[in-house]
Structures are given as structure tokens and as C-alpha cells.
Design an enzyme around this catalytic site. Structure first.
Site, PDB file in Angstrom:
ATOM      1  N   GLY A  35       0.875  -1.210   0.097  1.00 24.91           N
ATOM      2  CA  GLY A  35       0.169   0.190  -0.142  1.00 24.91           C
ATOM      3  C   GLY A  35       0.780   1.212   0.153  1.00 24.91           C
ATOM      4  O   GLY A  35       0.641   2.135   0.649  1.00 24.91           O
ATOM      5  N   ALA A  36       2.100   1.268  -0.905  1.00 28.84           N
ATOM      6  CA  ALA A  36       2.924   2.507  -0.723  1.00 28.84           C
ATOM      7  C   ALA A  36       2.640   3.484  -1.907  1.00 28.84           C
ATOM      8  O   ALA A  36       3.490   4.418  -2.283  1.00 28.84           O
ATOM      9  CB  ALA A  36       4.050   1.633  -0.973  1.00 28.84           C
ATOM     10  N   GLY A  61      -0.820   7.832   1.151  1.00 28.34           N
ATOM     11  CA  GLY A  61      -0.609   8.081   2.675  1.00 28.34           C
ATOM     12  C   GLY A  61       0.436   7.569   3.235  1.00 28.34           C
ATOM     13  O   GLY A  61       1.601   7.844   2.801  1.00 28.34           O
ATOM     14  N   ILE A  62       0.369   6.686   4.393  1.00 27.25           N
ATOM     15  CA  ILE A  62       1.393   6.464   5.260  1.00 27.25           C
ATOM     16  C   ILE A  62       2.226   5.540   4.532  1.00 27.25           C
ATOM     17  O   ILE A  62       3.528   5.801   4.724  1.00 27.25           O
ATOM     18  CB  ILE A  62       0.651   5.801   6.419  1.00 27.25           C
ATOM     19  CG1 ILE A  62      -0.262   6.811   7.289  1.00 27.25           C
ATOM     20  CG2 ILE A  62       1.907   5.265   7.331  1.00 27.25           C
ATOM     21  CD1 ILE A  62      -1.410   6.303   8.090  1.00 27.25           C
ATOM     22  N   GLY A  63       1.779   4.579   3.832  1.00 31.55           N
ATOM     23  CA  GLY A  63       2.570   3.614   2.998  1.00 31.55           C
ATOM     24  C   GLY A  63       3.531   4.366   2.200  1.00 31.55           C
ATOM     25  O   GLY A  63       4.766   3.993   2.150  1.00 31.55           O
ATOM     26  N   SER A 120      -4.377  -0.234  14.248  1.00 33.47           N
ATOM     27  CA  SER A 120      -5.012   1.134  14.360  1.00 33.47           C
ATOM     28  C   SER A 120      -5.226   1.022  15.888  1.00 33.47           C
ATOM     29  O   SER A 120      -5.897  -0.003  16.399  1.00 33.47           O
ATOM     30  CB  SER A 120      -6.191   1.157  13.477  1.00 33.47           C
ATOM     31  OG  SER A 120      -6.916   2.214  14.132  1.00 33.47           O
ATOM     32  N   TYR A 166     -13.624  -2.756  10.441  1.00 33.02           N
ATOM     33  CA  TYR A 166     -12.549  -1.922  10.250  1.00 33.02           C
ATOM     34  C   TYR A 166     -11.724  -2.376  11.715  1.00 33.02           C
ATOM     35  O   TYR A 166     -10.590  -2.963  11.667  1.00 33.02           O
ATOM     36  CB  TYR A 166     -12.462  -0.555  10.288  1.00 33.02           C
ATOM     37  CG  TYR A 166     -11.248  -0.084   9.889  1.00 33.02           C
ATOM     38  CD1 TYR A 166     -10.322   0.125   9.005  1.00 33.02           C
ATOM     39  CD2 TYR A 166     -10.779   0.456  11.100  1.00 33.02           C
ATOM     40  CE1 TYR A 166      -9.047   0.514   8.923  1.00 33.02           C
ATOM     41  CE2 TYR A 166      -9.551   1.487  11.087  1.00 33.02           C
ATOM     42  CZ  TYR A 166      -8.803   1.473   9.936  1.00 33.02           C
ATOM     43  OH  TYR A 166      -7.510   1.773   9.977  1.00 33.02           O
TER      44      TYR A 166
END
Ligand SMILES: NC(=O)c1ccc[n+]([C@@H]2O[C@H](COP(=O)([O-])OP(=O)(O)OC[C@H]3O[C@@H](n4cnc5c(N)ncnc54)[C@H](OP(=O)(O)O)[C@@H]3O)[C@@H](O)[C@H]2O)c1
Length: 273
Positions: free
Chosen positions: A4-5, A8-10, A133, A158
Site C-alpha cells: 500500500g505504498a 498516505g502512510i505507506g 490502528s 475495520y
């Protein structure tokens, strides 16, 4: 490798690792977005050693193909950051017939990590970093309805998947004790990404670079070189929910995940324990 790069964070985690001089495998589900993220990271860091690998986690077949892509590119993986995730307001099934949040956020990383373990073990000392999370604290577990077939709520799905990330982290850390591979999980804070805005609040949150601080810390800092089986917030080990420490749940999740992902049928060399 960072999953997931593309956003966002990735993406900021991949950028940070590339800036540190690492060769980075950048995972995305869309070739165009992944190449764009690669160009952006290469131009901002000057590190050309960023390579794209592709898989949509809504397909376990593609997750298996991703593991093959990675085996074709390298014989060792020093860092695996399981970051990819999604928030789904409405219940939707994957091509495998599983609830999407459960599969993308929990089962796909379970399968991928197990299929890449030989490469991580070959690189020991090596690290697996799992992006969970703080929402895991709100998970209510019904082992007979993990797919939300009876009752679906996006937030609950989630929270459950993120609890699954922790159960996985703690179980894997124990299985890998003494191997030189550490496994830690984290909460990145409330970070301004499309996931936060889709599920939690329409705007606000810290910049993604801030959210990448703890994943990069766990992936690289000498101060956590031998720490394993812990949950971090703001670069500090923290207690996670009581449910996350339940041995019964850990075992139940692992066994169920082996079955649902088909891992139980894989060659023993690829699976642990
Ligand atoms: N943002 C927060 O406040 C927050 C708080 C706690 C935990 N987290 C966790 O942080 C992680 C990263 O999320 P983020 O906030 O950075 O969200 P994001 O910006 O939406 O990034 C999510 C990443 O996962 C990828 N992804 C989504 N669905 C996928 C699929 N079906 N197959 C493969 N990849 C897929 C996305 O790819 P595309 O670019 O193609 O969409 C993107 O690269 C998640 O695990 C999330 O649960 C975030």
C-alpha cells in the site's frame, strides 16, 4: 518492501526507507498509481532502487502472485511493512467471497507475510512491521460471523480487521522467537489520508509524513532491533486491548486464516510453526 505504498502512510514510509538508502519494493494495486509513486519517490530521494510490485488484495490469487513477483526480484527481505488497508462503509465481497475489509486489511497480509517468510528469515536480522490502528480497541468479536454476514457495520469490520493485525503480530512474534526476525505492530495516529476521510472524519489529521514516523522507526531504529511482539504508538511500546492478548482468539484467528487463505495447503517450507 512496503504494501500500500501508492498513497498516505505507506507512500511516506517507502519514501523514508528510500531516503535512507534502502532498495525498496513498492507495492500497489494499480500500475499507473504505483509508477507515479515510484517516480515521485525516486525524484525526491535520488534513490533509483525503487521497484514496483502489483496485487489487488481483494484477490488472494493476486496476493500469491505478488509473493512470486517478490521471490523473482530478491532472495532476501530485510523489512516487510504490512501497511495496505481500506475502510468500507458498505459490505462488499471479494472475488474470494470474503468481506472486503477483513480480506484486504487482515487476511491478505496474513497470507502474504507467510508466503514471504522464507525471504525474511533469509535476511535475519530482519523486521516485520504491521500497521494496525487504535480502533482495534473497539472490536467486538463474533467468531461465527467474522465476515459480517449477519450484521455489517463499516467501523466494526475495520476494528475487527485491525484487532486481527494484532493477534497476527503477537502469534507470529512468538512463532519466530529466536529466528532473528522481529514482528511489531503500531497505530500511526490520526493521519490525513483517504482512509481517514472515508471512514472517520471528512478532513483533518496529521500529514502522512508524520504517520510514517513510527513505521520507519520500527523498520530501522537500532533501539528496537531485538524488540518483538509489541504494539507501538508514537514510537513507544503501549498496551493494546485485552482481546488482543487472548491466546484463545490468537489461535482461533490463525487456524481460521490458514483455512480461509488456503495457506494450510502450502509447502511446509513457506509456512511457519
Ligand atoms: N490514516 C489514519 O488515520 C490511520 C489510522 C490508523 C491506522 N491506519 C492504517 O494505516 C494504513 C495505511 O492507510 P492510510 O491511512 O495511509 O490510507 P490510504 O492513503 O488510503 O492508503 C492505503 C493504501 O492501501 C492500498 N490499498 C487499498 N485497497 C487495496 C487493495 N484492495 N489492494 C491492495 N492495496 C490496497 C491503497 O492503494 P490505492 O492507492 O490504490 O488506493 C494505498 O496504497 C492502513 O492499514 C490503515 O488501516 C491509518
Amino acid at each position: 518492501m512496503v504494501t500500500g505504498a501508492t498513497d498516505g502512510i505507506g507512500k511516506e514510509t517507502a519514501r523514508g526507507l528510500a531516503a535512507g538508502g534502502a532498495r525498496v519494493l513498492l507495492h500497489g494495486r494499480d500500475a499507473g498509481r504505483a509508477q507515479a509513486a515510484r517516480r515521485d519517490i525516486v525524484s525526491s530521494t535520488g534513490n533509483e532502487q525503487v521497484e514496483v510490485v502489483l496485487a489487488d488484495f481483494q484477490s488472494l490469487r493476486q496476493v500469491r502472485d505478488l509473493a512470486r513477483q517478490v521471490h523473482g526480484l530478491t532472495d532476501r527481505l530485510h523489512v516487510l511493512v504490512d501497511n495496505a488497508g481500506v475502510y468500507q462503509e458498505r459490505r462488499h465481497l471479494t472475488e474470494d467471497g470474503l468481506e472486503t475489509t477483513f480480506q484486504v486489511d487482515y487476511l491478505a497480509p496474513f497470507l502474504l507475510t507467510n508466503l514471504l517468510l522464507d525471504l525474511v528469515l533469509a535476511a535475519a536480522p530482519a523486521r516485520i512491521v504491521v500497521v494496525s490502528s487504535g480502533v482495534h480497541q473497539r472490536a467486538a468479536v463474533d467468531l461465527d460471523d467474522l465476515q459480517g454476514a449477519r450484521r455489517y457495520d463499516g467501523y466494526a469490520a475495520y476494528a475487527l480487521a485491525k484487532l486481527g493485525n494484532l493477534l497476527f503480530t503477537y502469534e507470529l512474534a512468538e512463532r519466530l522467537r529466536g529466528s532473528g526476525v522481529t514482528v511489531n505492530a503500531l497505530h500511526p495516529g490520526a493521519v490525513s489520508t483517504k482512509l481517514l476521510h472515508a471512514g472517520f472524519r471528512p478532513s483533518g489529521g496529521a500529514p502522512p509524513g508524520e504517520g510514517a514516523r513510527t513505521p520507519i522507526y520500527l523498520a530501522t531504529s537500532p533501539s528496537v532491533a531485538t524488540t518483538s511482539g509489541a504494539y507501538f504508538v508514537d514510537e513507544h511500546p503501549t498496551t493494546s486491548s485485552p482481546a488482543s492478548y487472548s491466546r484463545e482468539l490468537r489461535t482461533a484467528f490463525w487456524e481460521l486464516s490458514e483455512r480461509l487463505s488456503g495457506l494450510a495447503g502450502d509447502e511446509p517450507a513457506r509456512a511457519v510453526g
